[in-house]
Design a protein around this motif. Sequence first.
Motif, mmCIF file in Angstrom:
data_model
loop_
_atom_site.group_PDB
_atom_site.id
_atom_site.type_symbol
_atom_site.label_atom_id
_atom_site.label_comp_id
_atom_site.label_asym_id
_atom_site.label_seq_id
_atom_site.Cartn_x
_atom_site.Cartn_y
_atom_site.Cartn_z
ATOM 1 N N THR A 249 0.844 -1.204 0.000
ATOM 2 C CA THR A 249 0.000 0.000 0.000
ATOM 3 C C THR A 249 0.869 1.239 0.000
ATOM 4 N N TYR A 250 0.227 2.326 -0.378
ATOM 5 C CA TYR A 250 0.877 3.643 -0.325
ATOM 6 C C TYR A 250 -0.151 4.642 0.222
ATOM 7 N N GLY B 129 -1.978 4.176 2.676
ATOM 8 C CA GLY B 129 -3.183 3.435 3.012
ATOM 9 C C GLY B 129 -3.938 2.879 1.825
ATOM 10 N N GLN B 130 -3.509 3.158 0.592
ATOM 11 C CA GLN B 130 -4.204 2.686 -0.590
ATOM 12 C C GLN B 130 -3.404 1.538 -1.239
ATOM 13 N N PRO B 131 -4.114 0.459 -1.617
ATOM 14 C CA PRO B 131 -3.395 -0.659 -2.264
ATOM 15 C C PRO B 131 -2.824 -0.251 -3.613
#
Length: 514
Positions: free
Chosen positions: A480-481, A483-485
């Motif tokens: 993730t980056y 919080g986003q995959p």
Amino acid sequence: MKKIIKSFFCFFLITTLSNASIFAKTSINNSSSKFLATVPPVVTSPIYLCQNSVAAPLTATPSGGGTLTWYAASTGGTALAAAPTPITTSVGSTTYYVTETVGGIESTPRTPIVVNVVADTAGVLTLFCDAANTTPTSVAFDWNNVTGYLGYNYSYSVAGGPLVYGFQVAPSHFDVPVPGPGTTVTFTIMSVLGLPCVKPITVTCNSTCTAAQKVTPTFNSTPTTYCLNDVVVLPTTSTNGMTGTWSPSTINTSAMGTIVYSFTPDSILFPCALDATIGISVEPIEPDFSDFSLCSGDVVPSLSNVSPNGITGTWNPATVDNMASGSYVFTPDLGQPCSPSVKTINVTVNPSNTINALNWTTTDAFTKIQIVTVTEPVGINYLYQMDSGPYQTSTVFENVASGSHSITVKDVNGCSQLTNNNVLIIGYPKYFTPNGDTYNDTWNINGLSDLSSNSRIYIFDRYGKLLKDISPKGAGWDGTYIGQPMPADDYWFTVEYSENNSIKKFKSHFSLKR
């Protein structure tokens, strides 16, 4: 005077008549000598010879007791030095000539001898047993009719008896009557009329036997085990009364082992009897104990008082010393078959726990082909193993996977062994699958923490954007980056670490799969 004249006239007349008579006799004798011809020699012609046969010089019989002279032509030419020997290498006809000389007069014309060389037709005639028409009371024979034949001269013998001769034009089949089942008949086609160079051919056949008549010889009273160098004579008559011969004809007891001997019943007396076999074993005269080895300090093995081949006896020394190599003597008990000899074995005691250290080297971290090499102990007396793989004599292990491994070294005698489980190969995972199944959900270079405590790993996307800074001691990157995959793709990393007191940097890429 008249008496004198008359007497002279009478003398003249008598003298004249006498001379005329002598002249007349001389003329008659000269005429006989001039016109009486020499009789020619007696010859045999034509002569037939087989191709490639060995020929003898030609012969002729002087009819008048004169001298023979040989020629290669009917007229002219030079006389041959001796009677010619025909050449038989080629098929064809050749004419030779001979004369006889008596009182200086040679016979005329020259007498011809025609020599015909005929093709060797060996193999054109086949003779075989006709099993389909053979019965318990007759033996049938068949052969092929040869082109140009005028008849066949044959002979046969029943059960080794006298030869019976005969002549047959057709058919190419002959039945020989016999007194009973299993009788042997030897049949020969001696010659083929009209084909002088067909060679004789012979076959031997038997009349048929029923299953009940096919009896096997038995040798129930014949021992099958003998001692080395025993003198043994096989019986020529079986237990059930059949005579015959053995092959091999004599028993060989000069070497240990088992040999199969075959008994063939007399074909004349027992025509339906079957062959029999018997295995004759020559026993050893030595206990078959073998040398052995053990490791120092091992549990002492007991020495058996009965050898593997059944010989009983005693040992000296009676027990094995597990700390020193030595010889042990087995003395067989008296009264045993074959009088077995004394047996000495050697027991080798190998030292135990001689491997005190195990060292190795590995290629640098992140090397494409990782190699582990054992540096201690080394030598021909050691075997090497990585993890649970096979033992090998080489100290080198190639294409070792990333992670922790074990190395085991043992001596060839199995008396010393040492294992180390801390063989570390530094590499990196080529992909990970952050799908929440708790398997391969994060990416990290875990083994790097054992190599360098202050190592750092930086992860970038394909455009060079820094996504994550992780430690080899941490949980790793979860894909993730902020919080986003991140999408499935290739990602790059740079790692800084210390190896052999030197700061190093390594850069490569891995795949994120969803």
